[in-house]
Design an enzyme around this catalytic site. Structure first.
Site, PDB file in Angstrom:
ATOM      1  N   TYR A  27      43.034  86.714  64.300  1.00 56.77           N
ATOM      2  CA  TYR A  27      43.921  86.650  65.478  1.00 56.77           C
ATOM      3  C   TYR A  27      43.111  86.211  66.705  1.00 56.77           C
ATOM      4  O   TYR A  27      43.534  85.330  67.463  1.00 56.77           O
ATOM      5  CB  TYR A  27      44.530  88.036  65.687  1.00 56.77           C
ATOM      6  CG  TYR A  27      45.538  88.133  66.811  1.00 56.77           C
ATOM      7  CD1 TYR A  27      46.802  87.576  66.692  1.00 56.77           C
ATOM      8  CD2 TYR A  27      45.221  88.810  67.989  1.00 56.77           C
ATOM      9  CE1 TYR A  27      47.735  87.688  67.726  1.00 56.77           C
ATOM     10  CE2 TYR A  27      46.150  88.931  69.024  1.00 56.77           C
ATOM     11  CZ  TYR A  27      47.400  88.367  68.880  1.00 56.77           C
ATOM     12  OH  TYR A  27      48.317  88.479  69.900  1.00 56.77           O
ATOM     13  N   LYS A  51      43.610  82.876  69.125  1.00 54.11           N
ATOM     14  CA  LYS A  51      43.936  82.994  70.548  1.00 54.11           C
ATOM     15  C   LYS A  51      42.834  82.415  71.438  1.00 54.11           C
ATOM     16  O   LYS A  51      43.125  81.780  72.459  1.00 54.11           O
ATOM     17  CB  LYS A  51      44.208  84.462  70.910  1.00 54.11           C
ATOM     18  CG  LYS A  51      45.437  85.046  70.215  1.00 54.11           C
ATOM     19  CD  LYS A  51      46.709  84.265  70.553  1.00 54.11           C
ATOM     20  CE  LYS A  51      47.973  84.966  70.087  1.00 54.11           C
ATOM     21  NZ  LYS A  51      49.204  84.251  70.474  1.00 54.11           N
ATOM     22  N   ILE A  80      51.721  94.907  74.951  1.00 52.98           N
ATOM     23  CA  ILE A  80      53.079  94.920  75.489  1.00 52.98           C
ATOM     24  C   ILE A  80      53.967  95.641  74.482  1.00 52.98           C
ATOM     25  O   ILE A  80      53.839  95.414  73.270  1.00 52.98           O
ATOM     26  CB  ILE A  80      53.603  93.462  75.651  1.00 52.98           C
ATOM     27  CG1 ILE A  80      52.611  92.596  76.451  1.00 52.98           C
ATOM     28  CG2 ILE A  80      54.983  93.452  76.282  1.00 52.98           C
ATOM     29  CD1 ILE A  80      52.427  93.000  77.876  1.00 52.98           C
TER      30      ILE A  80
HETATM   31  N1  LIG Z   1      52.989  92.413  72.075  1.00 54.19           N
HETATM   32  C1  LIG Z   1      51.725  92.415  72.472  1.00 54.19           C
HETATM   33  O1  LIG Z   1      51.110  93.464  72.685  1.00 54.19           O
HETATM   34  C2  LIG Z   1      51.001  91.104  72.663  1.00 54.19           C
HETATM   35  C3  LIG Z   1      49.753  91.143  73.287  1.00 54.19           C
HETATM   36  C4  LIG Z   1      49.057  89.966  73.500  1.00 54.19           C
HETATM   37  C5  LIG Z   1      49.604  88.760  73.084  1.00 54.19           C
HETATM   38  N2  LIG Z   1      50.823  88.737  72.478  1.00 54.19           N
HETATM   39  C6  LIG Z   1      51.330  87.441  72.057  1.00 54.19           C
HETATM   40  O2  LIG Z   1      52.590  87.213  72.638  1.00 54.19           O
HETATM   41  C7  LIG Z   1      53.387  86.429  71.751  1.00 54.19           C
HETATM   42  C8  LIG Z   1      54.729  87.124  71.520  1.00 54.19           C
HETATM   43  O3  LIG Z   1      54.490  88.410  71.001  1.00 54.19           O
HETATM   44  P1  LIG Z   1      55.643  89.516  70.929  1.00 54.19           P
HETATM   45  O4  LIG Z   1      54.963  90.805  71.081  1.00 54.19           O
HETATM   46  O5  LIG Z   1      56.774  89.138  71.781  1.00 54.19           O
HETATM   47  O6  LIG Z   1      56.019  89.360  69.365  1.00 54.19           O
HETATM   48  P2  LIG Z   1      57.391  89.538  68.584  1.00 54.19           P
HETATM   49  O7  LIG Z   1      56.995  89.779  67.178  1.00 54.19           O
HETATM   50  O8  LIG Z   1      58.282  90.515  69.281  1.00 54.19           O
HETATM   51  O9  LIG Z   1      58.040  88.071  68.722  1.00 54.19           O
HETATM   52  C9  LIG Z   1      57.463  86.948  68.113  1.00 54.19           C
HETATM   53  C10 LIG Z   1      58.568  85.949  67.803  1.00 54.19           C
HETATM   54  O10 LIG Z   1      57.962  84.799  67.175  1.00 54.19           O
HETATM   55  C11 LIG Z   1      58.797  84.419  66.113  1.00 54.19           C
HETATM   56  N3  LIG Z   1      58.050  83.724  65.058  1.00 54.19           N
HETATM   57  C12 LIG Z   1      57.109  84.273  64.239  1.00 54.19           C
HETATM   58  N4  LIG Z   1      56.707  83.363  63.338  1.00 54.19           N
HETATM   59  C13 LIG Z   1      57.398  82.215  63.596  1.00 54.19           C
HETATM   60  C14 LIG Z   1      57.434  80.933  62.981  1.00 54.19           C
HETATM   61  N5  LIG Z   1      56.703  80.648  61.888  1.00 54.19           N
HETATM   62  N6  LIG Z   1      58.237  79.975  63.508  1.00 54.19           N
HETATM   63  C15 LIG Z   1      59.017  80.256  64.597  1.00 54.19           C
HETATM   64  N7  LIG Z   1      59.042  81.462  65.199  1.00 54.19           N
HETATM   65  C16 LIG Z   1      58.245  82.437  64.697  1.00 54.19           C
HETATM   66  C17 LIG Z   1      59.361  85.746  65.574  1.00 54.19           C
HETATM   67  O11 LIG Z   1      60.526  85.561  64.769  1.00 54.19           O
HETATM   68  C18 LIG Z   1      59.621  86.506  66.848  1.00 54.19           C
HETATM   69  O12 LIG Z   1      60.921  86.273  67.354  1.00 54.19           O
HETATM   70  C19 LIG Z   1      52.577  86.244  70.471  1.00 54.19           C
HETATM   71  O13 LIG Z   1      51.960  84.973  70.501  1.00 54.19           O
HETATM   72  C20 LIG Z   1      51.537  87.335  70.563  1.00 54.19           C
HETATM   73  O14 LIG Z   1      50.363  87.006  69.882  1.00 54.19           O
HETATM   74  C21 LIG Z   1      51.539  89.884  72.268  1.00 54.19           C
END
Ligand SMILES: NC(=O)c1ccc[n+]([C@@H]2O[C@H](COP(=O)([O-])OP(=O)(O)OC[C@H]3O[C@@H](n4cnc5c(N)ncnc54)[C@H](O)[C@@H]3O)[C@@H](O)[C@H]2O)c1
Length: 253
Positions: free
Chosen positions: A157, A161, A190
């Site tokens: 991961y 990133k 988050i």
């Molecule tokens: N939640 C956290 O703590 C956090 C922290 C740092 C970074 N992020 C990053 O933020 C972004 C969103 O995270 P989130 O927490 O909202 O995640 P989440 O799992 O709630 O949402 C991710 C979305 O991406 C979609 N997705 C996954 N694989 C896919 C594919 N192959 N094609 C199209 N869509 C696809 C999923 O269906 C989902 O709707 C991610 O890139 C994650 O790495 C999240």
């Protein structure tokens, strides 16, 4: 001086990962300030839910972003009817928690395809002639605090990133002559579905430490949506190649 930066009625924006978490919160906020959105996700049910909650100018496209060779034509064709873009936000991403000794190459490649290669491919589509509007075009990627600092059992991961940071900086230079800006938001933890999914893989001690790691506590998806909105808006017209940490103080320690 422009005095209504948050009127997005002239902006067309593509958002991936729009079905859940940060992508959904971003879609709902941008829709509320009248942006015309093209919502992308792999999950039809959640994508339709977001679409139903957005303004009537929003459209959607069911796409699997891990299909690196397949999704380009589908997205490019859709954009011909949707119209040229002012903004692109690649939010979709997946976690992969595994120590080095159990790391599976297939899984690493999948993480890279969705989190990183899709960002590059989408940027390639965006920057094609007639795919972007000359009105302050802006691309935003979403990385993570783990693109900036290390964490055990998170190597794949973190690799996906931190690569986004390199892409952001290099494309910012390459695309500045076209006035296309590229920036990245690096969120802390988050409260979304993704956090629910990965926290099961952390030991109790690490789960307890999560709050201490964030001096302002864990974040809400909206905290990231507002940062993304700034980077898409004309307020940030001189900002490119930057990594914006929105992490409740995580990386200040
Ligand atoms: N939640 C956290 O703590 C956090 C922290 C740092 C970074 N992020 C990053 O933020 C972004 C969103 O995270 P989130 O927490 O909202 O995640 P989440 O799992 O709630 O949402 C991710 C979305 O991406 C979609 N997705 C996954 N694989 C896919 C594919 N192959 N094609 C199209 N869509 C696809 C999923 O269906 C989902 O709707 C991610 O890139 C994650 O790495 C999240």
């Amino acid at each position: 001086m422009h005095n209504n930066f948050l009127d997005f009625s002239e902006k067309r924006i593509l958002i991936t990962g729009a079905g859940s978490g940060i992508g959904k919160a971003t879609a709902l906020y941008l829709s509320s300030i009248n942006a015309k959105l093209l919502l992308i996700d792999i999950n039809e049910e959640t994508l339709m839910e977001t679409h139903k909650s957005c303004n009537e100018n929003c459209d959607f496209l069911l796409v699997d972003l891990s299909d690196t060779h397949g999704f380009n034509d589908v997205v490019a064709n859709k954009l011909k009817s949707f119209g040229s873009l002012n903004g692109l936000v690649h939010v979709a991403g997946i976690p992969y928690v595994s120590p080095l000794k159990t790391l599976k190459t297939d899984s690493v490649e999948r993480v890279l395809r969705i989190n990183t290669i899709a960002a590059l491919e989408l940027a390639k589509i965006f920057t094609k002639h007639k795919m972007y509007s000359n009105n302050n075009p802006s691309i935003v990627f979403i990385s993570s605090v783990y693109g900036l600092v290390g964490s055990a059992a998170n190597v794949a991961y973190a690799m996906s990133k931190s690569a986004l940071h390199g892409i952001t900086k290099s494309l910012a230079i390459e695309l500045a002559p076209k006035n296309i800006r590229i920036n990245c938001v690096a969120p802390g933890f988050i409260k979304t579905q993704m956090l629910n999914d990965v926290s099961g893989a952390f030991d109790n001690e690490y789960n307890d430490r999560l709050n201490q790691l964030h001096p302002l506590g864990l974040g809400e998806a909206e905290d990231i949506a507002y940062g993304i909105t700034y980077l898409l808006s004309d307020m940030s017209k001189w900002v490119t190649g930057s990594i914006l940490s929105i992490d409740g103080g995580f990386t200040s320690q």
